[in-house]
Enzyme design. Structure first.
Site, PDB file in Angstrom:
ATOM      1  N   LYS A  36       9.663  15.387  43.570  1.00 56.07           N
ATOM      2  CA  LYS A  36       8.572  14.456  43.888  1.00 56.07           C
ATOM      3  C   LYS A  36       9.184  13.132  44.317  1.00 56.07           C
ATOM      4  CE  LYS A  36       4.324  12.592  41.798  1.00 56.07           C
ATOM      5  NZ  LYS A  36       3.458  12.625  40.593  1.00 56.07           N
ATOM      6  N   SER A  66      -1.132  14.891  36.614  1.00 59.67           N
ATOM      7  CA  SER A  66      -0.578  15.126  37.953  1.00 59.67           C
ATOM      8  C   SER A  66       0.398  16.278  38.098  1.00 59.67           C
ATOM      9  CB  SER A  66       0.084  13.857  38.474  1.00 59.67           C
ATOM     10  OG  SER A  66      -0.904  12.960  38.881  1.00 59.67           O
ATOM     11  N   SER A 114      -1.264  13.916  41.375  1.00 60.98           N
ATOM     12  CA  SER A 114      -0.547  13.276  42.451  1.00 60.98           C
ATOM     13  C   SER A 114       0.681  14.053  42.913  1.00 60.98           C
ATOM     14  CB  SER A 114      -0.104  11.880  42.023  1.00 60.98           C
ATOM     15  OG  SER A 114       0.792  11.965  40.918  1.00 60.98           O
TER      16      SER A 114
HETATM   17  N1  GLN Z   1      -5.426  11.278  38.548  1.00 62.39           N
HETATM   18  C1  GLN Z   1      -4.840  10.393  37.586  1.00 62.39           C
HETATM   19  C2  GLN Z   1      -4.726   9.011  38.188  1.00 62.39           C
HETATM   20  O1  GLN Z   1      -5.051   8.871  39.302  1.00 62.39           O
HETATM   21  C3  GLN Z   1      -3.526  10.905  37.113  1.00 62.39           C
HETATM   22  C4  GLN Z   1      -2.412  10.708  38.063  1.00 62.39           C
HETATM   23  C5  GLN Z   1      -1.098  11.099  37.486  1.00 62.39           C
HETATM   24  O2  GLN Z   1      -1.036  11.874  36.524  1.00 62.39           O
HETATM   25  N2  GLN Z   1      -0.050  10.540  38.036  1.00 62.39           N
HETATM   26  O3  GLN Z   1      -4.295   8.097  37.574  1.00 62.39           O
END
Ligand code: GLN
Length: 483
Positions: free
Chosen positions: A76, A175, A151
């Site tokens: 990532k 995410s 994400s």
């Molecule tokens: N969807 C969540 C957010 O937007 C989690 C994102 C994540 O786990 N990085 O914060």
């Protein structure tokens, strides 16, 4: 060759059926051919990959072994990679070449993993759809009109499309688990402190945790083994022995107590997903597990608490991107204030700016008690709910997401509707617990995940349960048409 799992790759390399160099070339060609449809990579590292693959082949020729020795992976794009762009999905860091490797990157490289590239992601890991990336949305290989989740959506799409056997991700509020669910993968968020955050660009430091995305629990065990462990460079890393995850996948599920929280099946959950989750429970019952209804009474407060705490930490973490110390710098600033303002306005996308504003507001002197402090109290109540539940059960099971992958753009005008998709995943981050999502079926041709949660440092238990489930189901073996 692209259909092979990490475990099969390890056997193939050990048996000299193919070399890491051959495998790497095959996958790089596949990425060149198919990724334009998906947009799952931000940067490809072909030269590095071939160099690492040749080195891994040489190490094997010298008698070295290891499950990751010569295994192709992706990272990532928020894990710092020495000399390679590490963009975090943002214009702010479009030209940032990290001056060092993140601990996770260094550990996996030392184990012989081959880095094919840096995967696309929501900007600064903020999102549940991989639509907020500066480099464009990622498409779900199961249906190119739909999001892959986020994400870590680039990692998920690449692995689901068989461009990579496995990839790293990070999970602040879901995410890893949520994109795994939406693309038919197995994804694991470890206990907070299990995997080093050093060199992992911070979103919300008290919630962020790196972990593996792969097609099977067996492969998650292999990748997690290479990532986990105490790191003195990360002050929140925990000095806890790391078990041999792969060696402990075959435990019996006889008598395993599975807690099913009633709050996970309330309104908002797609009824077809509820049915698939119940089917997965039946499979585990056949294997000897005992089901117990439980309650997590404070779960309803999780989303509001998370969407105060995460932006609050983000507003602090992202203050370093000011065009002076780090990040994009605007042209011809009038003065210092103009430089800060324009650099940040140009460098950050709308979702990141929204989070910074919310976070700065929640932390401001007049509102700190009303929002931030309240949210921290709720966080403790949520943790207590889990501690009470784990007195009676060994794992907790429920859906990973309330809905299957939505259409790209469908939630753009209403950010809160996207925040609600995190309802089942964020509690584990607030409590610091490990969680795993595994494939459990399809709704309208789109994958659905089941989530398992366990007490602190019981990643091995999650992997064991998921592996036994996968020995008795074939959802995880299905691949998207066209890939
Ligand atoms: N969807 C969540 C957010 O937007 C989690 C994102 C994540 O786990 N990085 O914060």
């Amino acid at each position: 060759m692209h259909q092979l799992t990490l475990a099969e790759i390890a056997r193939g390399l050990a048996d000299k059926k193919f070399s890491s160099e051959e495998l790497t070339k095959t996958l790089l060609a596949r990425i060149a051919q198919l990724d334009p449809q998906l947009n799952s990579f931000i940067t490809l590292t072909e030269d590095l990959a071939l160099e690492q693959a040749k080195a891994a082949d040489a190490r094997r020729a010298n008698g070295e072994t290891g499950a990751l020795l010569g295994a192709p992976i992706g990272h990532k794009d928020l894990f710092c990679t020495l000399g390679v762009r590490t963009s975090c999905g943002s214009k702010m860091l479009d030209n940032f070449k990290a001056p060092y490797d993140a601990t996770v990157v260094a550990k996996l490289a030392a184990a012989g993993a081959v880095t094919l590239g840096k995967t696309n992601m929501d900007e600064f890991a903020m999102g549940s759809a991989n639509e907020s990336s500066y480099y464009g949305a990622v498409k779900n290989p199961w249906n190119l009109e739909h999001v892959p989740g986020g994400s870590s959506g680039g990692s998920a799409a690449a692995v689901a499309a068989r461009l990579l056997p496995a990839a790293t991700g990070t999970d602040t509020g879901g995410s890893i688990r949520q994109p795994a669910a939406l693309t038919n993968l197995t994804g694991l968020k470890p206990t907070y402190g299990r995997v080093s955050r050093w060199g992992m660009i911070a979103y919300a430091s008290s919630l962020d945790q790196g972990g593996p995305l792969a097609r099977t629990a067996e492969d998650c065990a292999i990748l997690l083994q290479g990532m986990a462990g105490f790191d003195p460079q990360d002050s929140t890393s925990i000095d806890e022995p790391v078990p041999d995850f792969s060696a402990n996948l075959n435990g019996s599920l006889q008598g395993l107590r599975i807690g099913v929280p009633k709050e996970f099946f309330s309104e908002g959950l797609d009824a077809r997903i509820a049915e698939l989750v119940h089917n997965s429970i039946k499979v585990l019952e056949k294997l000897g597990a005992v089901i117990k209804p439980i309650s997590l009474p404070n779960m309803q407060h999780a989303i509001p608490a998370y969407y105060v705490i995460a932006p609050a930490e983000a507003s602090s973490n992202l203050s370093r991107f000011d065009g002076v110390r780090f990040g994009h710098r605007c042209e011809d600033p009038k003065d210092l204030t103009d430089l800060y303002k324009r650099s940040r306005a140009e460098g950050f996308g709308p979702e990141v700016q929204r989070r910074i504003l919310v976070g700065a507001y929640a932390l401001s002197a007049g509102y700190y008690d009303a929002y931030y402090l309240q949210a921290q109290k709720i966080r403790r109540l949520i943790k207590n709910d889990f501690m009470t539940a784990f007195n009676e059960v060994d794992i907790i099971l429920g859906p990973t997401t309330p809905n299957p992958a939505w259409k790209i753009g469908a939630k753009n005008s209403d950010p809160v509707s996207a925040y609600l998709e995190d309802v089942y995943t964020i509690t584990a981050n607030l409590a610091g617990l490990p969680g795993l999502s595994m494939p459990a079926g399809f709704v309208d041709g789109l994958p659905v995940g089941v989530q398992l949660l366990a007490p602190y440092f019981q990643e091995g238990r999650l992997l064991n349960v998921a592996h036994q489930y996968q020995l008795n189901t074939d959802w995880h073996t299905r691949s998207p048409a066209g890939f």
